[in-house]
Design a protein around this motif. Structure first.
Motif, mmCIF file in Angstrom:
data_model
loop_
_atom_site.group_PDB
_atom_site.id
_atom_site.type_symbol
_atom_site.label_atom_id
_atom_site.label_comp_id
_atom_site.label_asym_id
_atom_site.label_seq_id
_atom_site.Cartn_x
_atom_site.Cartn_y
_atom_site.Cartn_z
ATOM 1 N N LYS A 29 9.492 24.169 -6.500
ATOM 2 C CA LYS A 29 9.288 25.566 -6.094
ATOM 3 C C LYS A 29 9.192 25.685 -4.574
ATOM 4 O O LYS A 29 9.800 26.573 -3.969
ATOM 5 C CB LYS A 29 8.022 26.119 -6.741
ATOM 6 C CG LYS A 29 8.117 26.302 -8.228
ATOM 7 C CD LYS A 29 6.783 26.682 -8.815
ATOM 8 C CE LYS A 29 6.822 26.655 -10.327
ATOM 9 N NZ LYS A 29 5.498 26.880 -10.918
ATOM 10 N N LEU A 30 8.421 24.782 -3.967
ATOM 11 C CA LEU A 30 8.258 24.842 -2.516
ATOM 12 C C LEU A 30 9.558 24.518 -1.785
ATOM 13 O O LEU A 30 9.852 25.114 -0.749
ATOM 14 C CB LEU A 30 7.140 23.901 -2.073
ATOM 15 C CG LEU A 30 5.740 24.275 -2.565
ATOM 16 C CD1 LEU A 30 4.728 23.233 -2.117
ATOM 17 C CD2 LEU A 30 5.338 25.658 -2.117
ATOM 18 N N LEU A 31 10.342 23.609 -2.329
ATOM 19 C CA LEU A 31 11.631 23.286 -1.705
ATOM 20 C C LEU A 31 12.623 24.440 -1.819
ATOM 21 O O LEU A 31 13.433 24.654 -0.915
ATOM 22 C CB LEU A 31 12.216 22.014 -2.322
ATOM 23 C CG LEU A 31 11.554 20.716 -1.874
ATOM 24 C CD1 LEU A 31 12.105 19.539 -2.681
ATOM 25 C CD2 LEU A 31 11.731 20.489 -0.396
ATOM 26 N N VAL A 32 12.557 25.187 -2.908
ATOM 27 C CA VAL A 32 13.418 26.370 -3.050
ATOM 28 C C VAL A 32 13.049 27.407 -1.987
ATOM 29 O O VAL A 32 13.926 27.999 -1.350
ATOM 30 C CB VAL A 32 13.318 26.960 -4.475
ATOM 31 C CG1 VAL A 32 13.902 28.354 -4.546
ATOM 32 C CG2 VAL A 32 14.000 26.043 -5.470
ATOM 33 N N PHE B 53 14.308 26.118 1.361
ATOM 34 C CA PHE B 53 15.756 26.296 1.475
ATOM 35 C C PHE B 53 16.104 27.763 1.718
ATOM 36 O O PHE B 53 16.944 28.076 2.570
ATOM 37 C CB PHE B 53 16.449 25.787 0.211
ATOM 38 C CG PHE B 53 17.932 25.988 0.231
ATOM 39 C CD1 PHE B 53 18.753 25.130 0.928
ATOM 40 C CD2 PHE B 53 18.507 27.054 -0.447
ATOM 41 C CE1 PHE B 53 20.118 25.321 0.961
ATOM 42 C CE2 PHE B 53 19.876 27.252 -0.430
ATOM 43 C CZ PHE B 53 20.685 26.378 0.277
ATOM 44 N N ALA B 54 15.474 28.660 0.954
ATOM 45 C CA ALA B 54 15.778 30.086 1.092
ATOM 46 C C ALA B 54 15.470 30.585 2.496
ATOM 47 O O ALA B 54 16.239 31.361 3.066
ATOM 48 C CB ALA B 54 14.990 30.887 0.055
ATOM 49 N N GLN C 149 11.780 30.852 15.008
ATOM 50 C CA GLN C 149 10.320 30.804 14.881
ATOM 51 C C GLN C 149 9.828 30.987 13.446
ATOM 52 O O GLN C 149 8.939 30.261 13.007
ATOM 53 C CB GLN C 149 9.677 31.894 15.752
ATOM 54 C CG GLN C 149 9.923 31.731 17.218
ATOM 55 C CD GLN C 149 9.245 30.505 17.785
ATOM 56 O OE1 GLN C 149 8.170 30.136 17.367
ATOM 57 N NE2 GLN C 149 9.883 29.863 18.742
ATOM 58 N N GLY C 150 10.362 31.939 12.748
ATOM 59 C CA GLY C 150 9.850 32.302 11.424
ATOM 60 C C GLY C 150 9.887 31.154 10.441
ATOM 61 O O GLY C 150 8.949 30.946 9.668
ATOM 62 N N ALA C 151 10.966 30.377 10.473
ATOM 63 C CA ALA C 151 11.088 29.255 9.542
ATOM 64 C C ALA C 151 9.998 28.222 9.797
ATOM 65 O O ALA C 151 9.448 27.645 8.849
ATOM 66 C CB ALA C 151 12.469 28.619 9.669
ATOM 67 N N ALA D 84 17.739 32.751 5.304
ATOM 68 C CA ALA D 84 17.406 33.698 6.373
ATOM 69 C C ALA D 84 17.990 33.269 7.708
ATOM 70 O O ALA D 84 18.337 34.114 8.533
ATOM 71 C CB ALA D 84 15.885 33.844 6.479
ATOM 72 N N GLY D 85 18.110 31.979 7.951
ATOM 73 C CA GLY D 85 18.585 31.513 9.245
ATOM 74 C C GLY D 85 20.087 31.420 9.376
ATOM 75 O O GLY D 85 20.612 31.431 10.488
#
Length: 88
Positions: free
Chosen positions: A22-25, A28-29, A59-61, A34-35
């Motif tokens: 779940k955390l890897l999804v 990735f998203a 920054q956001g990622a 987004a990037g």
């Protein structure tokens, strides 16, 4: 710090792998989606004076990645207590 039985050990690792997936999804998203993929759409939105797609890529990622570390830590501590393998 051992599992009570083999069934608990299997359930623990199954739950751990599900959490990781779940955390890897999410990772990735945020990073790829987004990037890279949705950058043109997100760039139409301004965020603190910057285009949102650019902000996510720069920054956001990073903020999301750090948040995911803390989420993983909290979830794993709770899971360790539930299965009786936490540090005392």
């Amino acid at each position: 710090m051992a599992f009570r039985n083999e069934e608990d050990k299997k359930a623990y690792w199954k739950e751990n792998l599900a959490l990781l997936a779940k955390l890897l999804v999410i990772w990735f998203a945020v990073s790829f989606g987004a990037g890279i993929i949705f950058v043109d759409i997100l760039n139409e939105i301004q965020f603190f004076g910057f285009k949102l797609g650019f902000w996510f890529a720069q920054q956001g990622a990073i903020y999301v990645f750090v948040a995911l570390i803390f989420v993983y830590m909290a979830k794993m501590n709770a899971m360790d207590k539930r299965y009786g393998v936490d540090e005392e």
